[in-house]
Design a protein around this motif. Sequence first.
Motif, PDB file in Angstrom:
ATOM      1  N   UNK A 135      11.510 -42.894   3.604  1.00 36.01           N
ATOM      2  CA  UNK A 135      10.774 -41.915   4.416  1.00 36.01           C
ATOM      3  C   UNK A 135      11.922 -41.071   4.795  1.00 36.01           C
ATOM      4  N   UNK A 136      11.545 -39.562   5.143  1.00 37.80           N
ATOM      5  CA  UNK A 136      12.578 -38.768   6.156  1.00 37.80           C
ATOM      6  C   UNK A 136      11.570 -38.276   7.161  1.00 37.80           C
ATOM      7  N   UNK A 137      12.027 -38.082   7.825  1.00 36.53           N
ATOM      8  CA  UNK A 137      11.750 -37.721   9.169  1.00 36.53           C
ATOM      9  C   UNK A 137      12.708 -36.070   9.872  1.00 36.53           C
ATOM     10  N   UNK A 138      11.439 -35.508  10.480  1.00 37.91           N
ATOM     11  CA  UNK A 138      12.260 -34.460  11.362  1.00 37.91           C
ATOM     12  C   UNK A 138      11.711 -34.162  12.362  1.00 37.91           C
ATOM     13  N   UNK A 145       8.315 -36.478   3.456  1.00 32.59           N
ATOM     14  CA  UNK A 145       8.912 -36.393   4.560  1.00 32.59           C
ATOM     15  C   UNK A 145       7.840 -36.369   6.013  1.00 32.59           C
ATOM     16  N   UNK A 146       8.184 -36.907   7.003  1.00 36.27           N
ATOM     17  CA  UNK A 146       7.469 -36.576   8.191  1.00 36.27           C
ATOM     18  C   UNK A 146       7.839 -35.888   9.421  1.00 36.27           C
ATOM     19  N   UNK A 194       7.810 -33.087  -2.782  1.00 38.76           N
ATOM     20  CA  UNK A 194       8.177 -34.109  -2.305  1.00 38.76           C
ATOM     21  C   UNK A 194       6.914 -33.652  -1.402  1.00 38.76           C
ATOM     22  N   UNK A 195       6.132 -34.818  -0.607  1.00 40.74           N
ATOM     23  CA  UNK A 195       5.177 -34.281  -0.221  1.00 40.74           C
ATOM     24  C   UNK A 195       5.633 -34.632   1.712  1.00 40.74           C
ATOM     25  N   UNK A 196       4.725 -33.573   2.259  1.00 41.04           N
ATOM     26  CA  UNK A 196       5.457 -33.338   3.921  1.00 41.04           C
ATOM     27  C   UNK A 196       4.248 -33.670   4.943  1.00 41.04           C
ATOM     28  N   UNK A 197       4.116 -34.730   5.720  1.00 42.46           N
ATOM     29  CA  UNK A 197       3.555 -34.892   6.556  1.00 42.46           C
ATOM     30  C   UNK A 197       3.658 -34.311   7.822  1.00 42.46           C
ATOM     31  N   UNK A 198       3.506 -33.798   8.473  1.00 44.70           N
ATOM     32  CA  UNK A 198       3.283 -32.928   9.688  1.00 44.70           C
ATOM     33  C   UNK A 198       2.408 -33.594  10.626  1.00 44.70           C
ATOM     34  N   UNK A 199       3.006 -34.603  12.277  1.00 42.68           N
ATOM     35  CA  UNK A 199       2.589 -34.996  13.421  1.00 42.68           C
ATOM     36  C   UNK A 199       1.885 -33.271  14.092  1.00 42.68           C
ATOM     37  N   UNK A 236      -0.169 -42.705  12.716  1.00 41.15           N
ATOM     38  CA  UNK A 236      -0.539 -41.979  11.354  1.00 41.15           C
ATOM     39  C   UNK A 236       0.363 -41.645   9.968  1.00 41.15           C
ATOM     40  N   UNK A 237       1.020 -40.385  10.197  1.00 41.36           N
ATOM     41  CA  UNK A 237       1.665 -39.590   9.071  1.00 41.36           C
ATOM     42  C   UNK A 237       2.815 -40.367   8.392  1.00 41.36           C
TER      43      UNK A 237
END
Length: 814
Positions: free
Chosen positions: A7-10, A111-112, A132-137, A365-366
Amino acid sequence: MDGDYVIGGVFSIHNYMHTVKHNFTTMPKPLKCTGSIDSRELRFSRAMVFAIEEINNSTELLPGIKLGYQIHDSCASVPVAVHVAFQLSNGLVPVFYTGDNCSQFGMVMAVVAESGSTPSISMSRVIGPFNIPQVSHFATCACLSDKRQYPSFFRTIPSDQFQAEALAKLVKHFGWTWIGAVRSDSDYGNNGMASFLHAAQKEGICVEYSESFYRTHPRSRIQRVADVIRRSTAMVVVAFVASGDMRILLEELSREPSPPRQWIGSESWVTDSDMLRFSFCAGAIGFGIEKSVIPGLRDFLLDLSPTKVAASPVLTEFWEDAFNCMLEKSTAIEKRVCDGTEDIQMLQSQYTDTSQLRITNMVYKAVYAIAHAIHNAVCQDTNSTTLCDKFTSIESKQVLTQLKKVNFSQNGYDVSFDANGDPVARYELVNWQKSESGRIELVTVGHYDASLPVGQEFRINRNLNWVEGRTQVPVSVCTDSCPPGTRKVLQKGKPVCCYDCIPCPEGEISNATDSPDCFSCSKDFWPNAERDTCLSKPVEFLSFDEVLGMILAAFSVGGACLAIVTAAVFFRHRTSPIVRANNSELSFLLLFSLTLCFLCSLTFIGAPSEWSCILRHTAFGITFVLCISCVLAKTIVVLMAFKATLPGSSIMKWFGPLQQRMTVVSFTFIQVLICTIWLVVSPPFPMKNLTLYKERIILECALGSAVGFCAVLGYIGLLAVLCFVLAVLARKLPDNFNEAKLITFSMLIFCAVWITFIPAYVSSPGKFTVAVEIFAILASSFGLILCIFAPKCFIILFQPEKNTKKHLMNKNKS
């Protein structure tokens, strides 16, 4: 950390990117972040690591499968975010494949990312085509809900569309209609402010100014925005600003004292505990993500051994900044070497502050949402066990499909996405309140839930503190509210919230504050003095209770009594010469008609009714014709009597008592016929006169047929003129034998009264019209009774020596 699925994180761990001027002669150096570390963003990244480790240790979610992660720093800049997006899309294999199929090894499943809306938009445009799904917090721009542009974007934080509507309702709730607005010059600020301004316009809120800025702008631009805020008349400032930008603006405002301002903040900065150091913003309110508790997170954050810190360049930089020391001796920077006494447990920073976990929970949660999507793609749940195959080769598109369906609860927090990839919008209303120690604290004072019915989404359950410690809600309006009784008139060239309050015109009211228009009362109502309520119009008519009515009634009754007394005197002395000589039968009939004339004036007093309107006009017409007929008959008798004294004249036999009675009956019958036709065709009726006076109702009798009324009056006038002419012809006959002079005077008074009655009747307003009519009846009646009967009664009562046949036959004496 490697894993079966990565899982990616930025995160925006730094706030700035090192800019280099390229000379295009050498290879550009890699992009580099500068500035101090944002410890809050560092906590976000560490929360992601915590969530992944928690999932890896779980026996229910992805059992037997290890998740890995790649966490990058975007420096809160678009170029770095795009660069990271390409890195995450390419995977970790250094070999370039020339075949048709690209290697999927090492490519992230999801990706978060990212904390900012603008970097999130840039990343989504890069990784979106690869599904690629992107889930933002923390990316809240409403534009990201557009699935046509951002089909693979999800978020666990509500869209700014909901927050903008909530902020507009909040401003409206406290009665603020004149506000200032500042925003970040980014997708987050521009789109968020656009949504807010649209919602505010619907709520009738006006904006004095709307300024934008960005933290990388020159200081002169920031100073200009600060000066606009200082010079403005709006007490309330709504700031849709990213946390890093707001820090720059507040620092500029703190350099020079500013008038007190009530700050309304977006969740990006209003819940940032680092902002609480700006004491002049005490009393600020805004919406924040709901507070949460993540068990074990604080222990994880504080579990930083020197080995872990040294293994991570980011943690090393954080440690050295937090404790102002160097982990390794360096000659370039003159700082002490960390000696091992540094205790992170005692450190006061946003990294260690877990009392207000809001956005951190969105990261948590993401990660769990992505884990559930992977779980649904690679695992099969049976009745008792869950089987997962870590060797299953899945693509990010499968994770994207499963992510749209996730619906679970973790630590009491529900997680699901709608068709736009948005969660259910729930906010806390937070207030910056000073504690007893003088520190500013974030206090939750209310809640907002967009899933509730319209009008019930917003509630406040605690008292708020306002700017400068006030307990009363500050006022921020361009113009004070227009009170009832006035209407708003917009000032030319100014917003709709700037207006003048103009009193309502006569006859109109406004019963609400800030009424745009006045409206007329219904026809039976009239405004009060303040012109904010319609009151029933007073009904006016000539009443027995008022002085004028009493006086006229007294004269009416007095006249009737006078006629009765006169008749009694005549009856008592009916055999006397003066009574017999003046035709006693016609005299008694005249006195009877005069009594009726006096009494008929009473029908004109009091509230008009259907019967009283008919009675007053017909009784008046008939009794007066009866009266004038008797006078006319007496005049004819006088003339005939002197004509009969000539030798050989037999004229009196043609005008004896029978003819006299027939004359009276005939003249009276004609009037009865006129009145009957009037009543049949168009009789008088009671009417509310609403046109004479605007503020009151005149209750009067309408004539019905004006022709009928004129015919009645005309017939009376015709008889009166005829009687007057005959009386004038007989005026030179011997005084002792006839009443011609008395009748002449009485008819002269009668005609004068009724001639003057016409203009007086037409020009008299309201109830005075009736009073003039009564006065004419009484005046003419008194004229008749006094002129004709007063001299005779005087002789009968006070000069009986003249009441003899001898005296009456004496033609030589006056």
